[in-house]
Design a protein around this motif. Structure first.
Motif, PDB file in Angstrom:
ATOM      1  N   ALA A 264       0.797  -1.094  -0.093  1.00  0.00           N
ATOM      2  CA  ALA A 264      -0.080  -0.140   0.096  1.00  0.00           C
ATOM      3  C   ALA A 264       0.826   1.174   0.114  1.00  0.00           C
ATOM      4  O   ALA A 264       0.555   2.229  -0.892  1.00  0.00           O
ATOM      5  CB  ALA A 264      -0.978  -0.018   1.375  1.00  0.00           C
ATOM      6  N   LEU A 265       1.945   1.243   0.652  1.00  0.00           N
ATOM      7  CA  LEU A 265       2.941   2.241   0.872  1.00  0.00           C
ATOM      8  C   LEU A 265       3.422   2.595  -0.695  1.00  0.00           C
ATOM      9  O   LEU A 265       3.454   3.704  -1.027  1.00  0.00           O
ATOM     10  CB  LEU A 265       4.094   2.037   1.854  1.00  0.00           C
ATOM     11  CG  LEU A 265       5.413   2.998   1.698  1.00  0.00           C
ATOM     12  CD1 LEU A 265       4.659   4.327   2.291  1.00  0.00           C
ATOM     13  CD2 LEU A 265       6.265   2.527   2.781  1.00  0.00           C
ATOM     14  N   ALA A 266       3.959   1.545  -1.196  1.00  0.00           N
ATOM     15  CA  ALA A 266       4.539   1.713  -2.449  1.00  0.00           C
ATOM     16  C   ALA A 266       3.581   2.337  -3.602  1.00  0.00           C
ATOM     17  O   ALA A 266       3.758   3.124  -4.325  1.00  0.00           O
ATOM     18  CB  ALA A 266       5.067   0.400  -3.136  1.00  0.00           C
ATOM     19  N   ALA A 267       2.235   1.780  -3.539  1.00  0.00           N
ATOM     20  CA  ALA A 267       1.132   2.187  -4.255  1.00  0.00           C
ATOM     21  C   ALA A 267       0.811   3.770  -4.176  1.00  0.00           C
ATOM     22  O   ALA A 267       0.552   4.371  -4.934  1.00  0.00           O
ATOM     23  CB  ALA A 267       0.016   1.269  -4.219  1.00  0.00           C
ATOM     24  N   LYS A 268       0.693   4.140  -2.883  1.00  0.00           N
ATOM     25  CA  LYS A 268       0.527   5.343  -2.505  1.00  0.00           C
ATOM     26  C   LYS A 268       1.692   6.423  -3.010  1.00  0.00           C
ATOM     27  O   LYS A 268       1.190   7.419  -3.571  1.00  0.00           O
ATOM     28  CB  LYS A 268       0.417   5.546  -0.966  1.00  0.00           C
ATOM     29  CG  LYS A 268      -0.149   6.815  -0.355  1.00  0.00           C
ATOM     30  CD  LYS A 268      -1.718   7.304  -1.189  1.00  0.00           C
ATOM     31  CE  LYS A 268      -2.265   8.246  -0.372  1.00  0.00           C
ATOM     32  NZ  LYS A 268      -3.817   8.430  -1.022  1.00  0.00           N
ATOM     33  N   LEU A 269       2.895   6.040  -2.718  1.00  0.00           N
ATOM     34  CA  LEU A 269       4.021   6.987  -3.347  1.00  0.00           C
ATOM     35  C   LEU A 269       3.801   6.941  -4.934  1.00  0.00           C
ATOM     36  O   LEU A 269       4.061   8.131  -5.692  1.00  0.00           O
ATOM     37  CB  LEU A 269       5.272   6.212  -3.096  1.00  0.00           C
ATOM     38  CG  LEU A 269       5.714   6.426  -1.407  1.00  0.00           C
ATOM     39  CD1 LEU A 269       6.711   5.337  -1.219  1.00  0.00           C
ATOM     40  CD2 LEU A 269       5.941   7.901  -1.315  1.00  0.00           C
ATOM     41  N   ALA A 270       3.431   6.075  -5.505  1.00  0.00           N
ATOM     42  CA  ALA A 270       3.399   5.930  -7.038  1.00  0.00           C
ATOM     43  C   ALA A 270       2.525   6.800  -7.528  1.00  0.00           C
ATOM     44  O   ALA A 270       2.194   7.675  -8.542  1.00  0.00           O
ATOM     45  CB  ALA A 270       3.407   4.688  -7.638  1.00  0.00           C
ATOM     46  N   THR A 291      11.535  -5.623  -6.905  1.00  0.00           N
ATOM     47  CA  THR A 291      10.673  -6.245  -7.694  1.00  0.00           C
ATOM     48  C   THR A 291       9.141  -5.920  -7.306  1.00  0.00           C
ATOM     49  O   THR A 291       8.371  -5.765  -8.030  1.00  0.00           O
ATOM     50  CB  THR A 291      10.990  -7.679  -7.761  1.00  0.00           C
ATOM     51  OG1 THR A 291      12.204  -8.317  -7.948  1.00  0.00           O
ATOM     52  CG2 THR A 291       9.745  -8.420  -8.563  1.00  0.00           C
ATOM     53  N   LEU A 292       9.051  -6.235  -5.989  1.00  0.00           N
ATOM     54  CA  LEU A 292       7.588  -5.836  -5.501  1.00  0.00           C
ATOM     55  C   LEU A 292       7.340  -4.271  -5.758  1.00  0.00           C
ATOM     56  O   LEU A 292       6.071  -4.008  -5.948  1.00  0.00           O
ATOM     57  CB  LEU A 292       7.520  -6.220  -3.895  1.00  0.00           C
ATOM     58  CG  LEU A 292       7.703  -7.749  -3.415  1.00  0.00           C
ATOM     59  CD1 LEU A 292       7.856  -7.804  -2.185  1.00  0.00           C
ATOM     60  CD2 LEU A 292       6.196  -8.179  -4.131  1.00  0.00           C
ATOM     61  N   LEU A 293       8.100  -3.385  -5.519  1.00  0.00           N
ATOM     62  CA  LEU A 293       8.021  -2.050  -5.659  1.00  0.00           C
ATOM     63  C   LEU A 293       7.558  -1.815  -7.134  1.00  0.00           C
ATOM     64  O   LEU A 293       6.579  -1.068  -7.463  1.00  0.00           O
ATOM     65  CB  LEU A 293       9.150  -1.350  -5.489  1.00  0.00           C
ATOM     66  CG  LEU A 293       9.343   0.469  -5.687  1.00  0.00           C
ATOM     67  CD1 LEU A 293       8.093   0.768  -4.756  1.00  0.00           C
ATOM     68  CD2 LEU A 293      10.681   0.961  -5.560  1.00  0.00           C
ATOM     69  N   SER A 294       8.156  -2.464  -7.975  1.00  0.00           N
ATOM     70  CA  SER A 294       7.894  -2.473  -9.524  1.00  0.00           C
ATOM     71  C   SER A 294       6.349  -2.771  -9.821  1.00  0.00           C
ATOM     72  O   SER A 294       5.713  -2.153 -10.420  1.00  0.00           O
ATOM     73  CB  SER A 294       8.757  -3.192 -10.219  1.00  0.00           C
ATOM     74  OG  SER A 294       8.529  -2.977 -11.684  1.00  0.00           O
ATOM     75  N   LEU A 295       6.049  -4.046  -9.242  1.00  0.00           N
ATOM     76  CA  LEU A 295       4.679  -4.453  -9.345  1.00  0.00           C
ATOM     77  C   LEU A 295       3.642  -3.622  -8.689  1.00  0.00           C
ATOM     78  O   LEU A 295       2.573  -3.435  -9.245  1.00  0.00           O
ATOM     79  CB  LEU A 295       4.805  -5.841  -8.731  1.00  0.00           C
ATOM     80  CG  LEU A 295       5.582  -6.850  -9.298  1.00  0.00           C
ATOM     81  CD1 LEU A 295       5.459  -8.372  -8.632  1.00  0.00           C
ATOM     82  CD2 LEU A 295       4.873  -7.146 -10.687  1.00  0.00           C
ATOM     83  N   ALA A 296       3.991  -3.126  -7.604  1.00  0.00           N
ATOM     84  CA  ALA A 296       2.922  -2.123  -6.770  1.00  0.00           C
ATOM     85  C   ALA A 296       2.724  -0.801  -7.611  1.00  0.00           C
ATOM     86  O   ALA A 296       1.442  -0.670  -7.894  1.00  0.00           O
ATOM     87  CB  ALA A 296       3.462  -1.841  -5.447  1.00  0.00           C
ATOM     88  N   ALA A 297       3.717  -0.313  -8.212  1.00  0.00           N
ATOM     89  CA  ALA A 297       3.734   0.837  -9.152  1.00  0.00           C
ATOM     90  C   ALA A 297       2.892   0.515 -10.278  1.00  0.00           C
ATOM     91  O   ALA A 297       2.059   1.168 -10.808  1.00  0.00           O
ATOM     92  CB  ALA A 297       4.965   1.360  -9.607  1.00  0.00           C
ATOM     93  N   GLU A 298       3.226  -0.725 -11.003  1.00  0.00           N
ATOM     94  CA  GLU A 298       2.371  -1.054 -12.187  1.00  0.00           C
ATOM     95  C   GLU A 298       0.969  -1.250 -11.786  1.00  0.00           C
ATOM     96  O   GLU A 298      -0.016  -0.682 -12.653  1.00  0.00           O
ATOM     97  CB  GLU A 298       3.052  -2.319 -12.911  1.00  0.00           C
ATOM     98  CG  GLU A 298       2.313  -2.872 -13.733  1.00  0.00           C
ATOM     99  CD  GLU A 298       3.019  -4.349 -14.404  1.00  0.00           C
ATOM    100  OE1 GLU A 298       2.433  -4.580 -15.211  1.00  0.00           O
ATOM    101  OE2 GLU A 298       4.083  -4.677 -13.914  1.00  0.00           O
ATOM    102  N   ALA A 299       0.741  -1.981 -10.730  1.00  0.00           N
ATOM    103  CA  ALA A 299      -0.729  -2.286 -10.429  1.00  0.00           C
ATOM    104  C   ALA A 299      -1.429  -0.825 -10.290  1.00  0.00           C
ATOM    105  O   ALA A 299      -2.660  -0.710 -10.726  1.00  0.00           O
ATOM    106  CB  ALA A 299      -0.930  -2.932  -9.129  1.00  0.00           C
ATOM    107  N   GLU A 300      -0.900  -0.020  -9.495  1.00  0.00           N
ATOM    108  CA  GLU A 300      -1.452   1.515  -9.190  1.00  0.00           C
ATOM    109  C   GLU A 300      -1.582   2.423 -10.511  1.00  0.00           C
ATOM    110  O   GLU A 300      -2.579   2.607 -10.653  1.00  0.00           O
ATOM    111  CB  GLU A 300      -0.252   2.534  -8.257  1.00  0.00           C
ATOM    112  CG  GLU A 300      -1.125   3.405  -7.663  1.00  0.00           C
ATOM    113  CD  GLU A 300      -1.334   4.781  -8.913  1.00  0.00           C
ATOM    114  OE1 GLU A 300      -2.155   5.440  -8.856  1.00  0.00           O
ATOM    115  OE2 GLU A 300      -0.243   4.763  -9.837  1.00  0.00           O
ATOM    116  N   SER A 301      -0.759   2.057 -11.360  1.00  0.00           N
ATOM    117  CA  SER A 301      -1.066   2.794 -12.682  1.00  0.00           C
ATOM    118  C   SER A 301      -2.211   2.086 -13.403  1.00  0.00           C
ATOM    119  O   SER A 301      -2.696   2.880 -14.522  1.00  0.00           O
ATOM    120  CB  SER A 301       0.409   2.756 -13.592  1.00  0.00           C
ATOM    121  OG  SER A 301       0.789   1.426 -14.117  1.00  0.00           O
TER     122      SER A 301
END
Length: 327
Positions: A264-270, A291-301
């Motif tokens: 959730a933190l990674a997605a919020k930052l993105a 890897t998880l950071l990249s996946l979270a940002a991709e999901a958010e986008s």
């Protein structure tokens, strides 16, 4: 019709009983116009509770109230001759009296007066919140456990209840959703009640409610002001712009709680970076974290909540484990 017949007709008239109900959540004396008209027009007004909060206001308005608790038979007799009797109901609603009147009506032995239930004051939407505040006051004062709780000690329960609320939403269970919303609301009211006792900076649940009302009005200028918004994206822009002015933040990352779950933190930052139009490349590094950071940002986008997506996948995995176990 001669005088004797007219007198007989008047005596035979069954009269009228008005059961007047009021809400304890509305200030005493604030009654509807039909209620005041019935009270002033009655031949007799009765109330079984001498401490009823309405009585001082009724008497101040010139209404004579007899403190009495008549039986159903007494009440029917009091209405003889076409008289109107108003009963100011107690908090329980006079069940014994209404049950007695129902039995009399069903017996067919007497000519029943006209019966009317007249709500004199109504609960406004949200009125039951007042009950919650009152119950919390008493629990805080009298419960050995609740009276010793602090903000710090209760913090973990707020997190637990929030997760249980999310689980009920994702499960689609309406009954559970209603219950979990109540549990989350309890945490808010509990913390506000504790806050009243702070020696240096006390505040109450009214201060909490007043603050969020002011915030909502300020952040919705398209509803309460002169600005316009026709799409969810425009609404979000209004919200973020007014929030930035309120908080006077130096960075779009300010105010993001770092203690929240990592996905959730990674997605919020993105989300903050994307909404602000900042083209910030993701940091490169080795390890599952990046890897998880990249996946979270991709999901958010893509408009996907990575936390919810992973929970759904995890539930599927759990079910597979249970099937393997034969559970």
């Amino acid at each position: 019709m001669n005088t004797t017949a007219a007198a007989h007709s008047t005596e035979a008239a069954p009269g009228r009983i008005v059961l007047l109900t009021t809400s304890h959540r509305v200030a005493p004396g604030l009654l509807s116009w039909p209620a005041w008209r019935a009270l002033h027009g009655a031949d007799r007004v009765l109330c079984a509770d001498g401490a009823h909060p309405q009585l001082p206001y009724l008497r101040e308005a010139g209404v004579t109230v007899d403190e009495a608790a008549p039986t159903a038979e007494d009440l029917v007799a009091a209405c003889a001759g076409g008289r109107t009797v108003v009963v100011v109901a107690t908090g329980e609603g006079e069940p014994a009296l209404t049950d007695g009147l129902a039995r009399l009506a069903g017996s067919g032995r007497v000519s029943m007066p006209e019966l009317e239930l007249l709500p004199a004051s109504y609960d406004l939407p949200g009125a039951r919140l007042l009950d919650l505040v009152q119950v919390m006051d008493r629990i805080r004062a009298e419960c050995p456990w609740s009276s010793r709780q602090t903000h710090q000690g209760l913090a973990k329960y707020a997190i637990e209840e929030a997760y249980e609320l999310v689980e009920s939403i994702e499960a689609g269970d309406r009954g559970e959703l209603r219950e979990e919303l109540g549990d989350v609301l309890l945490q808010v009211v509990f913390h506000a009640r504790i806050a009243e006792e702070d020696a240096e900076e006390p505040f109450s649940v009214d201060d909490v409610a007043g603050g969020i009302v002011t915030k909502l009005i300020h952040r919705h200028p398209h509803v309460f002001g002169d600005e316009s918004a026709t799409t969810p994206e425009e609404v979000k822009e209004h919200w973020l712009r007014t929030k930035a002015v309120e908080k006077r933040r130096a960075s779009v990352t300010d105010g993001i709680p770092l203690g929240q779950p990592a996905l959730a933190l990674a997605a919020k930052l993105a989300s903050r970076a994307r909404t602000a139009g900042l083209a910030v490349p993701l940091p490169r590094g080795e390890g599952i974290g990046y890897t998880l950071l990249s996946l979270a940002a991709e999901a958010e986008s893509r408009g996907t909540d990575p936390e919810a997506a992973l929970r759904a996948a995890a539930r599927t995995y759990r079910d597979a484990i249970r099937r393997t176990e034969g559970v």
